[in-house]
Design a protein around this motif. Structure first.
Motif, PDB file in Angstrom:
ATOM      1  N   LEU A 198       0.866  -1.185   0.000  1.00 15.65           N
ATOM      2  CA  LEU A 198       0.000   0.000   0.000  1.00 15.65           C
ATOM      3  C   LEU A 198       0.902   1.234   0.000  1.00 15.65           C
ATOM      4  N   PRO A 199       1.563   1.518  -1.138  1.00 12.48           N
ATOM      5  CA  PRO A 199       2.592   2.576  -1.162  1.00 12.48           C
ATOM      6  C   PRO A 199       2.062   3.983  -0.908  1.00 12.48           C
ATOM      7  N   ASP A 200       0.750   4.192  -1.076  1.00 17.29           N
ATOM      8  CA  ASP A 200       0.198   5.538  -0.863  1.00 17.29           C
ATOM      9  C   ASP A 200      -0.104   5.822   0.605  1.00 17.29           C
ATOM     10  N   TYR A 201       0.105   4.822   1.461  1.00 18.95           N
ATOM     11  CA  TYR A 201      -0.200   4.964   2.887  1.00 18.95           C
ATOM     12  C   TYR A 201       1.082   5.043   3.698  1.00 18.95           C
ATOM     13  N   GLN A 202       1.028   5.828   4.768  1.00 20.67           N
ATOM     14  CA  GLN A 202       2.139   5.881   5.710  1.00 20.67           C
ATOM     15  C   GLN A 202       1.813   4.950   6.879  1.00 20.67           C
ATOM     16  N   PHE A 203       2.750   4.080   7.210  1.00 17.79           N
ATOM     17  CA  PHE A 203       2.570   3.156   8.333  1.00 17.79           C
ATOM     18  C   PHE A 203       3.250   3.718   9.571  1.00 17.79           C
ATOM     19  N   ILE A 204       2.573   3.577  10.698  1.00 21.19           N
ATOM     20  CA  ILE A 204       3.132   4.007  11.977  1.00 21.19           C
ATOM     21  C   ILE A 204       2.963   2.857  12.968  1.00 21.19           C
ATOM     22  N   PHE A 205       4.053   2.513  13.648  1.00 20.15           N
ATOM     23  CA  PHE A 205       4.050   1.399  14.588  1.00 20.15           C
ATOM     24  C   PHE A 205       4.484   1.901  15.963  1.00 20.15           C
ATOM     25  N   PRO A 206       3.527   2.305  16.802  1.00 21.45           N
ATOM     26  CA  PRO A 206       3.906   2.816  18.127  1.00 21.45           C
ATOM     27  C   PRO A 206       4.236   1.682  19.109  1.00 21.45           C
ATOM     28  N   ASN A 207       5.034   2.010  20.091  1.00 20.08           N
ATOM     29  CA  ASN A 207       5.287   1.095  21.202  1.00 20.08           C
ATOM     30  C   ASN A 207       4.227   1.296  22.269  1.00 20.08           C
ATOM     31  N   ALA A 208       3.783   0.212  22.882  1.00 20.82           N
ATOM     32  CA  ALA A 208       2.873   0.308  24.022  1.00 20.82           C
ATOM     33  C   ALA A 208       3.592   1.021  25.171  1.00 20.82           C
ATOM     34  N   PRO A 209       2.843   1.644  26.082  1.00 28.60           N
ATOM     35  CA  PRO A 209       3.469   2.483  27.106  1.00 28.60           C
ATOM     36  C   PRO A 209       4.134   1.743  28.256  1.00 28.60           C
ATOM     37  N   PHE A 210       3.760   0.491  28.498  1.00 31.98           N
ATOM     38  CA  PHE A 210       4.252  -0.185  29.697  1.00 31.98           C
ATOM     39  C   PHE A 210       5.278  -1.266  29.368  1.00 31.98           C
ATOM     40  N   PRO A 211       6.281  -1.439  30.263  1.00 31.03           N
ATOM     41  CA  PRO A 211       7.236  -2.530  30.050  1.00 31.03           C
ATOM     42  C   PRO A 211       6.550  -3.880  30.246  1.00 31.03           C
ATOM     43  N   PHE A 212       6.955  -4.851  29.448  1.00 36.26           N
ATOM     44  CA  PHE A 212       6.439  -6.212  29.588  1.00 36.26           C
ATOM     45  C   PHE A 212       7.158  -6.861  30.766  1.00 36.26           C
ATOM     46  N   PRO A 213       6.410  -7.515  31.677  1.00 37.16           N
ATOM     47  CA  PRO A 213       7.040  -8.021  32.892  1.00 37.16           C
ATOM     48  C   PRO A 213       8.057  -9.137  32.676  1.00 37.16           C
ATOM     49  N   ASN A 214       8.014  -9.823  31.524  1.00 37.91           N
ATOM     50  CA  ASN A 214       8.858 -11.001  31.358  1.00 37.91           C
ATOM     51  C   ASN A 214      10.035 -10.832  30.402  1.00 37.91           C
ATOM     52  N   SER A 229      13.073  -7.701  28.639  1.00 38.60           N
ATOM     53  CA  SER A 229      13.580  -6.333  28.653  1.00 38.60           C
ATOM     54  C   SER A 229      13.149  -5.542  27.419  1.00 38.60           C
ATOM     55  N   PHE A 230      12.785  -6.223  26.321  1.00 37.21           N
ATOM     56  CA  PHE A 230      12.448  -5.500  25.094  1.00 37.21           C
ATOM     57  C   PHE A 230      10.948  -5.441  24.826  1.00 37.21           C
ATOM     58  N   GLY A 231      10.162  -6.286  25.476  1.00 37.34           N
ATOM     59  CA  GLY A 231       8.728  -6.323  25.213  1.00 37.34           C
ATOM     60  C   GLY A 231       7.978  -5.179  25.862  1.00 37.34           C
ATOM     61  N   ARG A 232       6.813  -4.860  25.296  1.00 34.87           N
ATOM     62  CA  ARG A 232       5.959  -3.795  25.804  1.00 34.87           C
ATOM     63  C   ARG A 232       4.544  -4.339  25.990  1.00 34.87           C
ATOM     64  N   ALA A 233       3.734  -3.606  26.750  1.00 33.70           N
ATOM     65  CA  ALA A 233       2.351  -4.024  26.998  1.00 33.70           C
ATOM     66  C   ALA A 233       1.436  -2.806  27.012  1.00 33.70           C
ATOM     67  N   TRP A 234       0.232  -2.996  26.479  1.00 34.69           N
ATOM     68  CA  TRP A 234      -0.783  -1.939  26.536  1.00 34.69           C
ATOM     69  C   TRP A 234      -1.425  -1.925  27.917  1.00 34.69           C
ATOM     70  N   TYR A 235      -1.443  -3.079  28.582  1.00 34.64           N
ATOM     71  CA  TYR A 235      -1.899  -3.226  29.964  1.00 34.64           C
ATOM     72  C   TYR A 235      -1.497  -4.620  30.412  1.00 34.64           C
ATOM     73  N   ASP A 236      -1.656  -4.892  31.698  1.00 28.13           N
ATOM     74  CA  ASP A 236      -1.228  -6.175  32.256  1.00 28.13           C
ATOM     75  C   ASP A 236      -2.275  -7.258  31.985  1.00 28.13           C
ATOM     76  N   LEU A 237      -1.807  -8.418  31.585  1.00 24.06           N
ATOM     77  CA  LEU A 237      -2.709  -9.554  31.351  1.00 24.06           C
ATOM     78  C   LEU A 237      -2.500 -10.690  32.356  1.00 24.06           C
ATOM     79  N   ARG A 238      -1.609 -10.472  33.329  1.00 20.93           N
ATOM     80  CA  ARG A 238      -1.420 -11.515  34.345  1.00 20.93           C
ATOM     81  C   ARG A 238      -2.636 -11.535  35.267  1.00 20.93           C
TER      82      ARG A 238
END
Length: 193
Positions: free
Chosen positions: A31-47, A49-58
């Motif tokens: 889809l060359p006419d579209y701009q893609f944006i990939f945001p990081n979730a705001p919270f660190p993933f508990p398990n 160092s590189f993962g992120r989370a939108w909220y906790d699922l534990r």
């Protein structure tokens, strides 16, 4: 200054992944006419160092952080027109797994062009407010998904359709993943908006 894209496609990653997880898919969308944006979730993933989370699922912290994440995402999406020149009416919000759940949660409250939920689900109590109109929604899900069962996608479709949302729904012979045939459906959905 470059040309303003035809639209934006914002893609939200799943629990424990990060923005890089889905960024590699953007050339495959074709889809060359579209701009893609990939945001990081705001919270660190508990398990990790590189993962992120939108909220906790534990279990002990289930959905902790959802309200904050929801507001941050809404504020950020509303600010995108200023930085990109593309209004919300030409922005597509998409997401995988937990990102798909955030897409449905936040996307149904904003005047977006469309929503794409891949292997996602509805949050408890989501989709209860009834704006005057909803963006069209694409839901894709694997029949063999053991992370987010297929029933979650079926429930989301039924709930949204009961609110009058235009839903395009597809099941695939796959697990908790995104395959090329899913991307083809996504491309068709975007091109027909």
């Amino acid at each position: 200054m470059g040309q303003v894209p035809k639209g934006l496609i914002v893609t939200l990653h799943g629990w424990g992944a990060n923005a890089d997880d889905l960024a590699s898919l953007s050339p495959i969308f074709n889809l060359p006419d579209y701009q893609f944006i990939f945001p990081n979730a705001p919270f660190p993933f508990p398990n990790s160092s590189f993962g992120r989370a939108w909220y906790d699922l534990r279990m002990e912290n289930m959905y902790q952080g959802l309200a904050e994440s929801r507001q941050m995402l809404i504020d950020w999406l509303e600010s995108l027109e200023y930085s990109t020149g593309v209004p919300l009416s030409r922005t597509i919000l998409s997401g995988f797994s937990q990102g798909g759940a955030m897409t449905l949660d936040v996307g149904l409250t904003l005047p977006l062009a469309g929503l794409i939920c891949m292997s996602g689900y509805l949050h408890p109590g989501a989709a209860t407010s009834v704006p005057s109109s909803f963006p069209p929604v694409l839901i894709t899900h694997g029949k063999q998904d053991t992370v987010v069962p297929l029933q979650a996608a079926m429930r989301a479709r039924e709930t949204l359709e009961s609110l009058g949302v235009a839903v395009e729904y597809h099941e695939f012979d796959m697990g908790h993943e995104i395959r090329p045939e899913v991307l083809e459906i996504l491309r068709n959905f975007v091109e027909n908006l």
